[in-house]
Enzyme design. Structure first.
Site, PDB file in Angstrom:
ATOM      1  N   ASP A 125       0.834  -1.192   0.000  1.00 25.97           N
ATOM      2  CA  ASP A 125       0.000   0.000   0.000  1.00 25.97           C
ATOM      3  C   ASP A 125       0.878   1.255   0.000  1.00 25.97           C
ATOM      4  O   ASP A 125       1.911   1.312   0.681  1.00 25.97           O
ATOM      5  CB  ASP A 125      -0.888  -0.013   1.239  1.00 25.97           C
ATOM      6  CG  ASP A 125      -1.826   1.160   1.289  1.00 25.97           C
ATOM      7  OD1 ASP A 125      -2.751   1.200   0.468  1.00 25.97           O
ATOM      8  OD2 ASP A 125      -1.622   2.045   2.157  1.00 25.97           O
ATOM      9  N   GLU A 139       1.681  -0.324  -5.052  1.00 24.65           N
ATOM     10  CA  GLU A 139       0.668   0.681  -5.377  1.00 24.65           C
ATOM     11  C   GLU A 139       1.372   1.990  -5.725  1.00 24.65           C
ATOM     12  O   GLU A 139       1.792   2.744  -4.852  1.00 24.65           O
ATOM     13  CB  GLU A 139      -0.292   0.897  -4.206  1.00 24.65           C
ATOM     14  CG  GLU A 139      -1.436   1.821  -4.610  1.00 24.65           C
ATOM     15  CD  GLU A 139      -2.266   2.292  -3.424  1.00 24.65           C
ATOM     16  OE1 GLU A 139      -3.472   2.525  -3.619  1.00 24.65           O
ATOM     17  OE2 GLU A 139      -1.715   2.450  -2.318  1.00 24.65           O
TER      18      GLU A 139
END
Length: 508
Positions: free
Chosen positions: A234, A265
């Site tokens: 993330d 990400e």
């Protein structure tokens, strides 16, 4: 979590399908000795993203659906203890919104999705079913609000069980400090601000500090020790590639003996060292631009629900997207479905055929997204009064795209044709396409009504089971069939917003 508004690529899209390769992103795709002249080596790389499912439900899905259907991996939600947001405010007038799990408090596995033993049991069960586990790892930051966690931990900003003030970036003048106006990110094109300032008020971990990295590495290695095979990282864009490489250097090998798979990400749009290409030494990146192109093809802006998919003859690298061996591609994920850049389950059959196309085309490593239905962007998954997510029930509040018959059929189709290139492309100049890849034929129809066409399948004469609507068992098809003539041609009727597909293995 979504970090900034992403820039769309308007060009329609590219050919060519190679598979995932080596380096730090190597991820056990092709079984040894699996190759023939028809399907160029089978693959086993389709991932199911069971977003915010609890651990018992993931384990059950691995055993009953994912493993038997040929999925190679399952991506699960962040397992670390996090903010328990048991209050309401104007930005989220419900308790326990979905995003509280993206604000970790410590690295104990006491999340909304189950306890540590349930997590370990889930990983063991999925592995036994032939499905590897990819964990959504939140390692850029800690919390931005609140004072207690699902595990019962009390904390304050910059003071957590695993970290104290010196483990975080702060507003200052030094090269490792945040230099924005207020400690947040003023300019998403400024790499120093991206990696040294607070994203949305979240306490930003000093990942350039060896002691801080060591704690992150310890957490990830704990998960690897339980049998986890990789990570969706993330907010990787806000960590920076050099810090990611140093973190990865400390990771153990997986139970398969490989380096952990890393899917980062990194939203597109920023220049230089913040671009998606700048992160490819550290792993694969999430294929947001691919999702944008699919949405623009399947769903027109001027005539919603219509689109024009014939331009997808050119998709992938030739359309300016990331290298196929460096991207995890999907039709949507939890961030994009809540915006307007991609399709979502709310698009119904359009979303379904886009997922079928994704599995057919052969670009990148494909991922199928399954989660819960929602009305407001902050809505929680189905949960009890304390925020703990309840068991998945695909007929009550959950949207299980991974189980759709056509998607299941295309997972097997995708695995069978392997790395083969596209041949025998056909389109009607508008919204129906067909092609052969290896020993498989695929057609999808984005028109609202059925269309009948005669196309070249590239397959031997015979009767084939349409795996979009059925499957073969003991030589019998449970759904409709397609007859291929002596020279490989077939007349097919493809329903509105529907597909037809079969491989050599589906001959009856």
């Amino acid at each position: 979590m979504r970090r900034l508004s992403s820039r769309k690529l308007r060009i329609l899209a590219a050919a060519g399908a190679l598979a995932l390769a080596g380096g730090i992103t190597a991820f056990a795709i092709v079984p040894a000795n699996a190759s023939d002249t028809h399907h160029h080596g089978r693959v086993h790389d389709v991932s199911a993203n069971l977003w915010e499912w609890n651990w018992p439900s993931v384990a059950k899905e691995c055993t009953t659906v994912l493993g038997p259907s040929g999925y190679g991996s399952v991506q699960v939600a962040p397992p670390a203890d996090s903010l328990s947001r048991d209050y309401t405010s104007s930005d989220a007038p419900i308790e326990h919104p979905w995003w509280d799990v993206y604000q970790p408090v410590d690295y104990n596995l006491t999340s909304r999705f189950g306890d540590e033993q349930q997590f370990r049991d889930m990983v063991k069960t999925c592995r036994a079913a032939g499905v590897k586990v990819i964990v959504d790892a939140v390692i850029n930051h800690m919390t931005g609000q609140g004072h207690k966690s699902y595990g019962g931990v009390e904390y304050t900003h910059f003071s957590y069980p695993d970290y104290s003030y010196d483990n975080f970036h702060h507003l200052g003048t030094g090269p490792n400090d945040c230099d924005s106006s207020n400690g947040g990110i003023d300019d998403f094109n400024d790499f120093r601000q991206l990696t040294k300032c607070e994203l949305l008020g979240l306490a930003d971990l000093r990942t350039d500090d060896p002691a801080t990295r060591a704690k992150i590495v310890g957490y990830l290695n704990k998960l690897i020790g339980y049998g986890v095979s990789g990570f969706r990282v993330d907010a990787a864009k806000h960590i920076g590639e050099e810090d990611l490489l140093k973190i990865e250097a400390g990771l153990h090998r997986t139970w398969e003996g490989t380096r952990p798979y890393m899917a980062l990400e990194v939203f597109p749009g920023s220049p230089g060292e913040a671009s998606q290409y700048a992160y490819t030494r550290a792993g694969s990146v999430l294929g947001f631009d691919a999702s944008y192109q699919l949405k623009n093809a399947f769903k027109s802006y001027t005539t919603p629900g219509i689109g024009n998919i014939t331009g997808l003859r050119v998709w992938g690298e030739d359309a300016g997207l990331m290298p196929t061996d460096k991207t995890l591609v999907f039709v949507e994920n939890h961030d994009t479905e809540r915006g307007s850049d991609t399709l979502s389950y709310k698009d119904g059959p359009t979303n379904t055929i886009a997922n079928e196309f994704l599995l057919a085309y052969g670009y990148g490593t494909p991922q199928v997204y399954s989660s819960f239905d929602w009305t407001n962007t902050y809505d929680s998954p189905p949960a009890d009064a304390n925020g703990y997510v309840t068991d998945t029930d695909c007929s009550n509040g959950w949207v299980c795209v991974d189980r759709y018959q056509g998607v299941l059929g295309m997972v097997g189709w995708h695995n069978y044709v392997g790395r083969a290139h596209i041949r025998n492309w056909y389109d009607d100049g508008d919204n129906l396409i067909a092609f052969t890849r290896g020993g498989g034929f695929f057609s999808t129809n984005n028109h609202s009504d059925a269309r009948t066409v005669t196309v070249q399948t590239g397959l031997p004469p015979g009767t084939y089971c349409d795996v979009i609507h059925g499957s073969v068992s003991h030589g019998t098809c449970s759904g409709p069939t397609v007859t291929v003539g002596r020279h490989g041609a077939a007349t097919i009727t493809v329903g509105g917003k529907d597909s037809v597909a079969f491989t050599r293995a589906d001959r009856v």
